[in-house]
Design an enzyme around this catalytic site. Structure first.
Site: not given
Ligand code: NAP
Length: 491
Positions: A222-223, A226-227, A246, A283
């Site tokens: 994820g982001s 968040g990560g 990741e 990503c």
């Molecule tokens: P995200 O908003 O970070 O969500 C991922 C998970 O994390 C969700 O379950 C979210 O739950 C949780 N989360 C986020 N912030 C949190 C916090 N502060 N505390 C606790 N839990 C939290 O990311 P996304 O919208 O799914 O994806 C977009 C991002 O992922 C982009 O930056 C992209 O580049 C990256 N990505 C990376 C890869 C890789 O392999 N490196 C692959 C795909 C995507 P909630 O929404 O319920 O908070």
């Protein structure tokens, strides 16, 4: 509360349902813990059978699952069918790895009589599953990085139960997929704790899951925001646990003089297509395009901007992701060092944005940290470099990326060696042709990279080496015959 939303319209579908409570999350983690020892002791054949059955179940439900994913993500049927293919391929691929015996392979050093350091006991190094893995799905891959995606496949292959946190951007698909997985687990005669599922649309759910005492490791996609927040939670537990995050990435792509001289227009069109693919919600989307100063570079930039201007990305995954994209672009628009390269035309609708492209010098790019952050969506910066020194400095400034692409490094020259060295120092994967969007599932794949691309640069979340994250080495000293006879299968 959770709600299924139609991505293309923003309309709610069906009724809302409650997110998992802390008690639900602890119960899920405890069930996983209860299943952990038994699951760790299953044979490679048993876990291979589970993985193949999960793939078959996805395949059997393809039409329903893909339609639901399309409704909740707007990614389109061809892309989603392809992603489902990749997800089943991955599950079956880990089953093949189990069949090949590498997961339970041991390193056996025979005893040598006599005094140390030459003399030694018999040492047998095996690998032990870590225990219950909390798995955070990403929004942008509703199959491949979601409930039955690569992290789940790798953890189950290793012999670790999983507790999946579904992503709130595709909540109905997540719960339907999870129910399917639970049915398969039962049909395989395995305890329910092998696969657990929790859901939530608030930060508290993820925090409670990482804090659940029974969780032994976290796999997060994820982001960056968040990560890094959850990595801190994992590190501050009374018993800290590994956090495999990741994160987002800006994936520099360098167009070197040799590429400009060869097929500049074709490359420009390819690049524009890559930036708009899936509305840029990858990503691995190229976010920084390094182009040499001079007339050949100018012509490439012109051609690239024209190609991008003509493209219209589809609706983004959710209103929240669209709002984050708009915020990122607005910050770039406000920057005095960026020169916009596209005409400002209004967005097609509230969820489908226009692409964004601007130009900046290498010096200004390096000086402004805000330009080095991912804007998730169809947005990129062209960075003009006056020298190889500039290009290397840009890479070092980025510091960590899932990928770096070098177009035109075919000849063995001192400059190309420098660039390849710099690229490999900052990226998990270095490409010499093609575009970084698209990550093959193979044994050699490396999907990770130095921080901020990943929290664990020595691991991968895609490809068969992903299983290594969930296995801890243990050395058995002078183990009795019955332990050795288990050939690396934990007891
Ligand atoms: P995200 O908003 O970070 O969500 C991922 C998970 O994390 C969700 O379950 C979210 O739950 C949780 N989360 C986020 N912030 C949190 C916090 N502060 N505390 C606790 N839990 C939290 O990311 P996304 O919208 O799914 O994806 C977009 C991002 O992922 C982009 O930056 C992209 O580049 C990256 N990505 C990376 C890869 C890789 O392999 N490196 C692959 C795909 C995507 P909630 O929404 O319920 O908070």
């Amino acid at each position: 509360m959770l709600q299924s939303i139609e991505a293309r319209t923003g309309n709610a579908v069906g009724t809302r349902w409650a997110e998992s409570t802390t008690a639900d999350i602890d119960a899920a983690a405890d069930a996983a813990a209860q299943a952990a020892d038994g699951f760790a002791a299953t044979t490679a054949a048993q876990r291979g059978s589970l993985l193949r059955a999960l793939a078959a179940a996805l395949e059997a439900e393809r039409a329903n699952l893909v339609a639901l994913a399309d409704r909740e993500t707007g990614l389109g049927l061809p892309r989603l069918n392809g992603e489902l293919d990749r997800t089943t391929f991955q599950l079956k691929g880990f089953a093949d790895v189990l069949a090949a015996g590498t997961i339970h392979a041991v390193v056996d050093d025979a005893a040598i009589a006599g005094a140390p350091p030459v003399g030694r006991p018999r040492l047998t190094r095996m690998r032990l599953p870590l225990g219950p893995v909390a798995m955070f799905s990403a929004s942008n891959f509703p199959f491949a990085f979601s409930v039955l995606g690569g992290d789940t496949a790798a953890a189950l292959a290793a012999g670790c139960p999983v507790v999946v946190k579904g992503h709130p951007a595709h909540p109905e698909l997540s719960r339907v997929t999870a129910a399917l997985a639970q049915k398969v687990v039962a049909a395989q005669g395995l305890p329910v704790g092998v696969f657990q599922f929790v859901q939530g649309g608030s930060i508290e759910v993820g925090v409670a899951l990482v804090n659940a005492p029974a969780i032994a490791a976290v796999a997060f996609t994820g982001s960056f925001k968040g990560g890094t927040a959850l990595a801190k939670v994992a590190a501050e537990r009374p018993r800290p646990i590994p956090f495999y995050g990741e994160l987002g990435s800006i994936n520099p792509l360098l167009v070197l003089p040799a590429a400009l001289a060869k097929n500049s227009d074709e490359l420009a069109a390819t690049l524009a297509g890559s930036i708009c693919l899936g509305a840029g919600q990858f990503c691995t989307s190229p976010g920084v395009i390094v182009v040499p100063a001079g007339s050949a570079g100018d012509a490439f930039v012109h051609s690239f901007a024209s190609a991008l201007q003509a493209l219209q990305p589809h609706a983004m995954l959710s209103a929240g992701i669209r709002a984050t994209f708009d915020k990122g672009v607005a910050q770039w628009r406000a920057s005095s060092v960026l020169k916009p390269l596209l005409q400002d035309t209004p967005a097609a609708d509230s969820l489908a944005p226009r692409p964004y492209l601007a130009e900046v010098s290498a010096t200004e790019f390096i000086a402004h940290h805000a330009l080095q952050e991912e804007v998730f969506g169809s947005a990129a910066l062209v960075v003009r470099s006056a020298s190889v020194d500039d290009a290397v400095a840009v890479l070092h400034t980025v510091g960590g990326s899932l990928t770096v692409t070098l177009w035109g490094a075919d000849a063995d020259t001192p400059d190309h060696r420098r660039l390849v060295r710099a690229a490999a120092q900052v990226a998990g994967r270095v490409l010499f042709s093609g575009v970084p969007t698209g990550v093959a599932v193979t044994a050699a794949q490396q999907h990770g990279g130095p921080y901020p691309a990943s929290t664990q640069p020595f691991t991968t979340s895609v490809g068969y080496a992903a299983v290594d994250r969930f296995l801890r080495p243990v050395a058995l000293q002078d183990a009795p015959a019955w332990v050795i006879e288990r050939q690396g299968v934990p007891c």
